[in-house]
Design an enzyme around this catalytic site. Structure first.
Site, short mmCIF file in Angstrom:
data_model
loop_
_atom_site.label_atom_id
_atom_site.label_comp_id
_atom_site.label_asym_id
_atom_site.label_seq_id
_atom_site.Cartn_x
_atom_site.Cartn_y
_atom_site.Cartn_z
N HIS A 79 -24.35 46.31 59.05
CA HIS A 79 -23.14 46.02 58.28
C HIS A 79 -23.41 46.20 56.79
O HIS A 79 -24.57 46.30 56.36
CB HIS A 79 -22.69 44.58 58.52
CG HIS A 79 -22.14 44.34 59.89
ND1 HIS A 79 -20.80 44.25 60.15
CD2 HIS A 79 -22.77 44.19 61.08
CE1 HIS A 79 -20.62 44.04 61.44
NE2 HIS A 79 -21.81 44.01 62.04
N GLU A 145 -27.05 42.98 56.59
CA GLU A 145 -25.98 43.20 55.60
C GLU A 145 -26.59 43.96 54.42
O GLU A 145 -27.29 43.39 53.59
CB GLU A 145 -25.39 41.87 55.14
CG GLU A 145 -24.60 41.13 56.20
CD GLU A 145 -23.15 41.62 56.33
OE1 GLU A 145 -22.82 42.65 55.70
OE2 GLU A 145 -22.38 40.97 57.05
#
Length: 241
Positions: A79, A145
Site C-alpha cells: 500500500h 505502507e
C-alpha cells in the site's frame, strides 16, 4: 517450495488514496509486479501468486480466501498512505493480536530492515493493527505502507520508476532473507539488476526519456518493456558500456 502471496491493495473502482495526480492502486500494482518478476527470475524454490495483476476490483474477502485456499506461506499486502499532506514516511503492520516474539513479527523485523535500507523515507516504525488482510489470513502476513501520496516529498519518489524499483528490491531482499531463498545460478544478484542475460552486460530500459530500471537478466528486460508498452510513447533498451 515457498509460496508467496502478493497483494497490491485496492484496484478497479477502488482507487485507494489519490493525490498529486496519482492513484494508490496504480503505484502498488507497479511495485507488486516488480516484486513478482524479481522473485521469479532470481530465486529458486519459490511460487508467487497475486491478488491482482491488472487494474481490477478484488474484495478483501476474495484476497484472503484466495491466499488461504492456495496455502500461501506468506502474505504481503502493498500500500501507500495518505493523511494530512504533512505526514511522511514508511511503516508496516502485523496483526495486533501477535506478540513481538511471534514468527510473523520476526518476518516483519527482517522485512522492515531490508525495505528501510533502500527506500530513503522517514522511518515511522513497526506497528500493529486489526486490518482484514492481517486478521483473516491463516499464514504470516505483513502490510507495508510505502510513503504518503499526499505529501509532496514522498509523492516525488512515488512517481519515480527508479525509486519504485528500489522499493520492490527491498521487499524482495526481505522475503529472500526471511525464507532463506536460494538464488538462481544465472542470477548476478546485487543492486536493482535482475541477473544474467548470457553475456553479463547491463541494459537500461528508458521509458519516455526516464530510466525505468537497469537489468542484466533478459527476462527482467522484457518484463520492464512489457510493463510500459501499452502506456509509453517510446521505450528504449540501451546497453551500458
Amino acid at each position: 517450495m515457498v509460496k508467496i502471496y502478493l497483494d497490491p491493495g485496492h484496484g478497479g473502482s477502488d482507487s485507494g488514496a489519490s493525490a498529486n495526480g496519482m492513484h494508490e492502486k496504480d503505484i502498488v500494482l507497479d511495485i507488486g509486479l516488480r516484486i513478482r518478476d524479481m522473485l521469479r527470475n532470481e530465486y529458486e524454490g519459490v511460487e508467487i501468486r497475486m491478488s491482482r495483476t491488472t487494474d481490477r476490483s478484488v474484495t478483501l474477502a476474495q484476497r484472503t480466501s484466495d491466499a488461504n485456499s492456495w496455502g500461501a506461506d506468506y502474505f504481503v499486502s502493498i500500500h501507500v498512505n495518505a493523511f494530512n499532506g504533512s505526514a511522511r514516511g514508511y511503516e508496516d503492520f502485523i496483526h495486533n493480536s501477535l506478540s513481538d516474539s511471534s514468527q510473523t513479527a520476526r518476518y516483519r523485523d527482517i522485512m522492515h530492515e531490508e525495505i528501510t535500507k533502500v527506500n530513503d523515507l522517514v522511518n515511522r516504525g513497526k506497528k500493529k493493527a486489526n486490518f482484514h488482510v492481517l486478521r483473516e489470513t491463516r499464514m504470516s502476513a505483513i502490510l507495508t505502507e510505502n510513503g504518503f501520496i499526499d505529501n509532496a516529498q514522498d509523492a516525488a519518489k512515488l512517481r519515480d520508476p527508479n525509486w519504485l524499483e528500489r522499493v520492490a528490491r527491498g521487499h524482495v531482499n526481505g522475503i529472500a532473507r526471511a525464507f532463506n531463498l536460494t538464488r538462481r545460478s544465472n542470477s548476478g544478484g546485487g543492486g536493482s539488476n535482475g541477473g544474467g542475460n548470457g553475456n553479463g552486460d547491463l541494459y537500461r530500459v528508458i521509458v519516455d526519456g526516464t530510466q525505468e530500471g537497469a537489468y542484466r537478466m533478459r527476462q527482467n528486460i522484457l518484463d520492464a518493456v512489457d510493463r510500459n508498452l501499452d502506456s509509453a510513447n517510446e521505450v528504449i533498451i540501451r546497453r551500458v558500456d
